[in-house]
Scaffold this active site. Structure first.
Site, PDB file in Angstrom:
ATOM      1  N   GLU A  31       0.798  -1.233  -0.197  1.00 22.54           N
ATOM      2  CA  GLU A  31       0.010   0.060  -0.094  1.00 22.54           C
ATOM      3  C   GLU A  31       0.985   1.327  -0.050  1.00 22.54           C
ATOM      4  O   GLU A  31       1.569   1.773   0.926  1.00 22.54           O
ATOM      5  CB  GLU A  31      -0.981   0.110   1.069  1.00 22.54           C
ATOM      6  CG  GLU A  31      -1.951  -1.087   1.230  1.00 22.54           C
ATOM      7  CD  GLU A  31      -3.228  -0.875   0.230  1.00 22.54           C
ATOM      8  OE1 GLU A  31      -2.999  -0.024  -0.166  1.00 22.54           O
ATOM      9  OE2 GLU A  31      -4.138  -1.720   0.433  1.00 22.54           O
ATOM     10  N   CYS A  57      -2.741   8.739   2.612  1.00 23.58           N
ATOM     11  CA  CYS A  57      -2.327   8.487   1.498  1.00 23.58           C
ATOM     12  C   CYS A  57      -3.169   8.764   0.366  1.00 23.58           C
ATOM     13  O   CYS A  57      -2.809   9.085  -0.688  1.00 23.58           O
ATOM     14  CB  CYS A  57      -2.418   6.679   1.653  1.00 23.58           C
ATOM     15  SG  CYS A  57      -3.692   6.087   2.315  1.00 23.58           S
TER      16      CYS A  57
HETATM   17  P1  NAD Z   1       8.376   5.352   4.363  1.00 21.61           P
HETATM   18  O1  NAD Z   1       8.309   4.442   3.252  1.00 21.61           O
HETATM   19  O2  NAD Z   1       9.522   6.288   4.802  1.00 21.61           O
HETATM   20  O3  NAD Z   1       8.291   4.289   5.835  1.00 21.61           O
HETATM   21  C1  NAD Z   1       7.305   3.430   6.034  1.00 21.61           C
HETATM   22  C2  NAD Z   1       7.889   2.177   6.855  1.00 21.61           C
HETATM   23  O4  NAD Z   1       8.948   1.594   6.009  1.00 21.61           O
HETATM   24  C3  NAD Z   1       8.522   2.791   8.200  1.00 21.61           C
HETATM   25  O5  NAD Z   1       8.014   1.757   9.351  1.00 21.61           O
HETATM   26  C4  NAD Z   1       9.749   2.625   7.750  1.00 21.61           C
HETATM   27  O6  NAD Z   1      10.731   2.547   9.037  1.00 21.61           O
HETATM   28  C5  NAD Z   1       9.988   1.212   6.810  1.00 21.61           C
HETATM   29  N1  NAD Z   1      11.201   1.157   6.214  1.00 21.61           N
HETATM   30  C6  NAD Z   1      11.922   2.486   5.769  1.00 21.61           C
HETATM   31  N2  NAD Z   1      13.027   1.682   5.059  1.00 21.61           N
HETATM   32  C7  NAD Z   1      12.842   0.451   4.718  1.00 21.61           C
HETATM   33  C8  NAD Z   1      13.301  -0.785   4.124  1.00 21.61           C
HETATM   34  N3  NAD Z   1      14.479  -0.564   3.338  1.00 21.61           N
HETATM   35  N4  NAD Z   1      12.713  -2.072   4.307  1.00 21.61           N
HETATM   36  C9  NAD Z   1      11.795  -2.124   5.062  1.00 21.61           C
HETATM   37  N5  NAD Z   1      11.104  -1.132   5.747  1.00 21.61           N
HETATM   38  C10 NAD Z   1      11.588   0.157   5.783  1.00 21.61           C
HETATM   39  O7  NAD Z   1       6.825   5.932   4.421  1.00 21.61           O
HETATM   40  P2  NAD Z   1       6.239   7.078   5.384  1.00 21.61           P
HETATM   41  O8  NAD Z   1       6.972   8.222   5.242  1.00 21.61           O
HETATM   42  O9  NAD Z   1       6.278   6.341   6.785  1.00 21.61           O
HETATM   43  O10 NAD Z   1       4.774   6.978   5.149  1.00 21.61           O
HETATM   44  C11 NAD Z   1       4.125   8.082   3.947  1.00 21.61           C
HETATM   45  C12 NAD Z   1       3.897   7.373   2.850  1.00 21.61           C
HETATM   46  O11 NAD Z   1       3.332   6.237   2.926  1.00 21.61           O
HETATM   47  C13 NAD Z   1       3.321   8.385   1.885  1.00 21.61           C
HETATM   48  O12 NAD Z   1       3.911   8.260   0.537  1.00 21.61           O
HETATM   49  C14 NAD Z   1       1.835   7.704   1.997  1.00 21.61           C
HETATM   50  O13 NAD Z   1       1.012   8.009   0.673  1.00 21.61           O
HETATM   51  C15 NAD Z   1       1.905   6.342   1.914  1.00 21.61           C
HETATM   52  N6  NAD Z   1       0.812   5.797   2.337  1.00 21.61           N
HETATM   53  C16 NAD Z   1       0.101   4.648   1.795  1.00 21.61           C
HETATM   54  C17 NAD Z   1      -1.075   4.112   2.287  1.00 21.61           C
HETATM   55  C18 NAD Z   1      -1.887   3.199   1.534  1.00 21.61           C
HETATM   56  O14 NAD Z   1      -2.713   2.451   1.959  1.00 21.61           O
HETATM   57  N7  NAD Z   1      -1.709   2.957   0.229  1.00 21.61           N
HETATM   58  C19 NAD Z   1      -1.277   4.523   3.820  1.00 21.61           C
HETATM   59  C20 NAD Z   1      -0.680   5.411   4.463  1.00 21.61           C
HETATM   60  C21 NAD Z   1       0.757   5.839   3.905  1.00 21.61           C
END
Ligand code: NAD
Length: 465
Positions: free
Chosen positions: A241, A275
């Site tokens: 997602e 999101c």
């Molecule tokens: P992010 O990708 O920076 O982080 C998300 C998670 O991934 C965190 O827990 C982070 O620690 C972890 N992470 C970071 N690097 C990783 C790696 N290499 N391997 C595995 N995990 C890792 O995202 P964010 O800034 O926390 O969230 C914002 C983004 O999320 C926005 O783009 C938003 O649109 C999206 N989002 C999507 C949905 C959906 O349902 N489609 C819902 C909410 C947020």
């Protein structure tokens, strides 16, 4: 210590990293961040607990989840307090209490959605039926914008289907992740739901662990691609997602006053840190000024401030990184001659990561604020004269999470042409635990919610005789 502070106190560590309220900078607790080495131990516990949990009947697992939802309701105010203080969203409105209530609703839905055995063939040629079996241990990785409800979306269906879970909350909202897990665990057997704290390196270790059969990942497109690569060695199943840059297309037949409030909340829910928020608005020339004026009227009336103040409906951004993104995109729009209708002038001396509610009009479709996900309270409003052009612009980005069409006659023809996992008509971003939700294009793959969401955390097995 008051009653509603009790849960925050419970999940806060004695030492470690200070966690600050994004509205005030005040220290609200501490977190001991884990390392990649901690992942192995958490997965070990989850793997040991999984056969016993899977051996329970579906009814028994559902009953446990219903008790977990009861626990969420019993602690709702405390949960709301944690997420308001750590994430910044307001207690009131579409904020922290709304998120806590949503957690209970989604856990109940996961425990009450029927998933009967499907008889596929039953005739003289034979009998084949389709069952949905547990995968094993599910790794659940969550972002910081809606840290509790997104954890519930990942955890509850996975548990329902007989999996156990290791969750890694975002490093920006660890206390929220620990709090929702602690409350769920009041009703779950030991070892079934585990949390490992930490940053991206910990998430990466979780994805790479060979005992993880499925990764539920919610976050940015960039990190989603890393998850795909890291999971390749295990061929683990993925639900991704990812980010969006949702377009809304207004058609010329609408009453601007009637749609203004829906447009506002579609874009500004959780201060735009959502999101599937409305992130680009396309408005026909014929009613452009009326729509901009109606939006400006409602935007001006919505109070922004510290989340604990019951009068506020919007809080700060959650972190400096996101504040910088929003500020950069708005400054770029200004530098390229776009018109600031409201906002766009942050008070950099004030405490907290506040960014003012911002409407940007007469902006070109190629502006960075239009093409990139702002994830904050700054909405670009693009003028169009030709509907075909607007559809092309709406579809002209790599992501496709949600989209919306605003039209008096509610016709679905334009909606059907938009490349998005969900297209709303005369609303934006509304979700329902019975209705599948997921992205098109680079917004990810797989869906959550409803019966499709349960199937996504299980292995289909055919039994044929
Ligand atoms: P992010 O990708 O920076 O982080 C998300 C998670 O991934 C965190 O827990 C982070 O620690 C972890 N992470 C970071 N690097 C990783 C790696 N290499 N391997 C595995 N995990 C890792 O995202 P964010 O800034 O926390 O969230 C914002 C983004 O999320 C926005 O783009 C938003 O649109 C999206 N989002 C999507 C949905 C959906 O349902 N489609 C819902 C909410 C947020």
């Amino acid at each position: 210590m008051g009653e509603r502070e009790a849960l925050l106190e419970r999940v806060s560590a004695d030492g470690g990293t200070e966690i600050k309220d994004p509205a005030t900078g005040e220290v609200i607790g501490h977190v001991e961040f884990g390392t990649p080495d901690d992942v192995a131990a958490a997965v070990e516990v989850a793997a040991k607990a999984q056969p016993g949990w899977a051996a329970l009947s579906d009814a028994e697992r559902c009953a446990a989840l219903m008790r977990a939802a009861d626990a969420i309701e019993a602690h709702a105010e405390e949960l709301a307090y944690v997420v308001s203080r750590e994430q910044g969203k307001t207690m009131n409105g579409l904020g922290a209490r709304y998120e806590a209530a949503g957690c209970a609703a989604w856990v109940r839905a996961a425990a009450s959605t029927p998933l009967p055995v499907e008889v596929l063939v039953d005739d003289e040629s034979g009998h084949s039926e389709l069952h949905y079996r547990p995968i094993g241990v599910v790794g659940a990785i969550t972002p910081w914008n809606w840290p509790m409800i997104i954890a519930s979306w990942q955890i509850a269906p996975a548990l329902r289907m007989g999996n156990t879970v290791v969750n890694k909350p975002s490093e920006y909202t660890t206390l929220s992740g620990l709090a929702i897990a602690a409350v769920l665990n009041e009703a779950l057997p030991p070892g079934v739901l585990n949390v490992v704290t930490g940053a991206g390196d910990v998430g990466d270790a979780l994805v790479r662990d060979r005992r993880i059969g499925k990764v539920m990942f919610t976050g940015s497109v960039k990190t989603g691609k890393k998850v795909v690569e890291a999971s390749a060695g295990n061929l683990s199943r993925l639900t991704l997602e990812l980010g969006g840059n949702d377009a809304g297309i207004v058609l010329p037949d609408v009453d601007p006053q009637a749609i203004a409030e829906g447009l506002f909340w579609g874009a500004f829910i959780n201060n735009g840190q959502t999101c599937a928020a409305l992130k680009r608005l396309y408005v026909p020339d014929a009613i452009y000024d009326q729509v901009v004026d109606a939006l400006a009227d409602i935007t001006a009336k919505i109070p922004m401030g510290v989340g604990l103040d019951e009068n506020n409906a919007l809080g700060p951004l959650q972190n400096q990184m996101q504040w910088n993104v929003v500020n950069r995109l708005v400054e770029d729009a200004k530098a390229h001659g776009a018109r600031v209708v409201m906002g766009g002038d942050p008070d950099t001396g004030a405490p907290g990561y506040f960014y003012p509610k911002t409407l940007i009009a007469d902006i070109g479709n190629d502006a960075a604020l239009v093409q990139e996900e702002q994830f904050g309270p700054a909405l670009p409003i693009i003028r169009y004269t030709d509907l075909e052009q607007a559809v092309e612009w709406a579809n002209g980005v790599d992501v496709g999470l949600g989209a919306s069409v605003w039209s008096a006659d509610q016709d679905m023809t334009i909606a059907a042409r938009l490349e998005a996992g969900t297209v709303w008509i005369n609303k934006h971003g509304g979700i329902d635990p019975r209705v599948p939700f997921g992205g098109a294009k680079q917004s990810g793959y797989g869906v959550e919610f409803g019966v499709e969401g349960l199937k996504a955390v299980s292995v289909p097995q055919v039994i044929s005789r």
